[in-house]
Design an enzyme around this catalytic site. Structure first.
Site, PDB file in Angstrom:
ATOM      1  N   GLU A   1     -24.913 -37.901  13.872  1.00 18.93           N
ATOM      2  CA  GLU A   1     -23.741 -36.916  13.880  1.00 18.93           C
ATOM      3  C   GLU A   1     -23.039 -36.962  15.267  1.00 18.93           C
ATOM      4  O   GLU A   1     -23.676 -36.464  16.157  1.00 18.93           O
ATOM      5  CB  GLU A   1     -24.741 -35.713  13.582  1.00 18.93           C
ATOM      6  CG  GLU A   1     -23.771 -34.361  12.991  1.00 18.93           C
ATOM      7  CD  GLU A   1     -22.942 -33.642  14.159  1.00 18.93           C
ATOM      8  OE1 GLU A   1     -21.998 -33.908  14.309  1.00 18.93           O
ATOM      9  OE2 GLU A   1     -23.474 -32.677  14.392  1.00 18.93           O
TER      10      GLU A   1
ATOM     11  N   CYS B   1     -18.809 -29.960  17.855  1.00 17.51           N
ATOM     12  CA  CYS B   1     -18.187 -31.111  17.126  1.00 17.51           C
ATOM     13  C   CYS B   1     -17.246 -30.861  15.844  1.00 17.51           C
ATOM     14  O   CYS B   1     -16.351 -31.602  15.760  1.00 17.51           O
ATOM     15  CB  CYS B   1     -19.279 -32.162  16.607  1.00 17.51           C
ATOM     16  SG  CYS B   1     -20.629 -31.198  15.608  1.00 17.51           S
TER      17      CYS B   1
END
Length: 428
Positions: A205, A239
């Site tokens: 990720e 993110c």
């Protein structure tokens, strides 16, 4: 205790943990959720001390962990053997846990990222070892304690106080059977390379430069408020934060003043005061990096809308710049309180701008028209498309990226099958 001993404990624990029923594991998860709720304020203070998140956001992070743990505590057992109709007497699919899984986790959500990785892996029957960010060893140790407090056997979750340079040796150890990493594109490439050479499963990720697309039939005031929060919560260190605001040209003059008003409500302050909505960045060197990126963007033609002003070693007045396609800064992730505005004449240009970057994590589109919504749903190259809402992770829904934002799935029922081997059983 040295690392080899901890890995041996994790393996020994796995040998018995994998035989514990799904229901019994879920009972322990319910205790874990209660413990997280009970200690939310205490854990929130640890998060704030370690990485500077405003205390209200830190406590909210722990509460969200408890919510996620309860989701898995109540989940259906999708890992039970599946009977398949064939001509054979016996034919079924079994889902077998892989073993000891390494988590390499970042500092920006010290509890959420670690627990989000660990819980589905553990419920699937694996044991985990955590390599946390170097500034978050306190969080890592506290998470290990809370698993023990909830009644999990010793060795199901262990925190390893190791540096980046020791990850390779841990991942190469034959006891470790897979790795989940949340972090930068560079770190992901390094870890995936080691995992690949050693024939081990990896889940990545990675970064994002998510588009927040505002079209001319959007609710502009709600989009402005949501966009500012999406860029500046956690000091922009997420993110899946909105990073590129792609605005349709014919509403630029109406939307931008609304957006700037909301954006300027975020002011760096004392992270331990409950009224603070933004603190400084996690470390001074990260603030240095953001300043360099800001200068790079300006040197390549970006225009200042709001200047990025550094007011201490890690605090900023949030900045906003107008960027055109082709600026090399668009190939990077801006991790901090700096947003980019891009102007698109129509839906097709907005889509082109959104997709012409290396990343594809979680885009947001603002339009009331269902046909326009569907156009972006069908064509955006990202792991998540949010319509008329900001990007966020939800325990019930899969979370993961496309392109250089990584591969594999966290959260939802899908995550339960990330670290299992699929075994076919067939017989006459």
């Amino acid at each position: 205790m040295n690392i080899d001993n901890k890995l041996k404990i994790a393996q020994k624990s796995f040998d018995s943990w994998k035989t514990v029923s799904f229901k019994e594991k879920q009972k322990l998860l319910k205790k874990l959720a209660k413990a997280l709720d009970k200690h939310a304020e205490q854990f929130g203070r640890i998060i704030t001390q370690e990485m500077n998140k405003p205390i209200t956001q830190s406590i909210a992070e722990v509460n969200k962990c408890a919510l996620m743990v309860r989701y898995y505590a109540d989940a259906e057992n999708i890992l039970k053997p599946e009977k398949i109709k064939t001509e054979f007497r016996l034919s079924e699919i079994q889902y077998v846990p892989k073993g000891v899984i390494l988590g390499v986790m970042p500092w920006n959500f010290p509890f959420w990222q670690a627990i989000r990785f660990a819980v589905p892996a553990i419920l699937a029957g694996n044991t985990v070892v955590l390599k946390h960010a170097s500034i978050c060893f306190g969080s890592g140790n506290m998470i290990e304690k809370i698993f023990l407090e909830a009644g999990f056997p010793k060795g199901v979750f262990q925190n390893l106080e190791i540096g980046h340079e020791q990850v390779k040796a841990v991942l190469e150890n034959p006891i470790v059977r897979g790795v989940s990493l949340t972090g930068s594109e560079k770190a992901g490439a390094e870890v995936a390379s080691i995992a690949g050479k050693n024939i081990k499963k990896s889940l990545l990720e990675l970064g994002g430069s998510d588009a927040f697309i505002v079209l001319d039939d959007a609710d502009l005031s709600i989009a402005a408020e949501t966009g500012a929060k999406s860029r500046l919560l956690n000091c922009g260190q997420a993110c899946n934060a909105a990073k590129r605001f792609i605005i349709q040209k014919n509403v630029e003059k109406e939307f931008l003043p609304l957006f700037l008003k909301e954006y300027q409500k975020f002011v760096a302050g004392d992270p331990f005061k409950k009224k603070t909505n933004m603190a400084g960045m996690a470390r001074p060197d990260l603030a240095d990096d953001l300043e360099k990126q800001y200068k790079k963007a300006l040197e390549n033609g970006a225009e200042i809308i709001l200047p990025l002003e550094r007011i201490s070693e890690n605090e900023f007045v949030p900045g906003l710049i107008k960027v055109k396609s082709g600026n090399p800064i668009l190939q990077e992730e801006l991790f901090g309180p700096l947003g980019m505005v891009m102007i698109a004449k129509d839906d097709r240009q907005a889509l082109k701008l959104a997709n012409e970057i290396p990343f594809g994590l979680s885009d947001s589109v603002w339009t009331k028209d269902k046909k326009r919504q569907q156009f972006f749903i069908d064509h955006l190259e990202s792991g998540t498309v949010s319509i008329n809402k900001g990007s966020s992770s939800d325990p019930r829904l899969p979370f993961g990226g496309a392109k250089s934002s990584g591969y594999g799935t966290e959260l939802s029922m899908v995550a339960l099958k990330e670290f299992v081997n699929v075994k076919t059983v067939v017989g006459k």
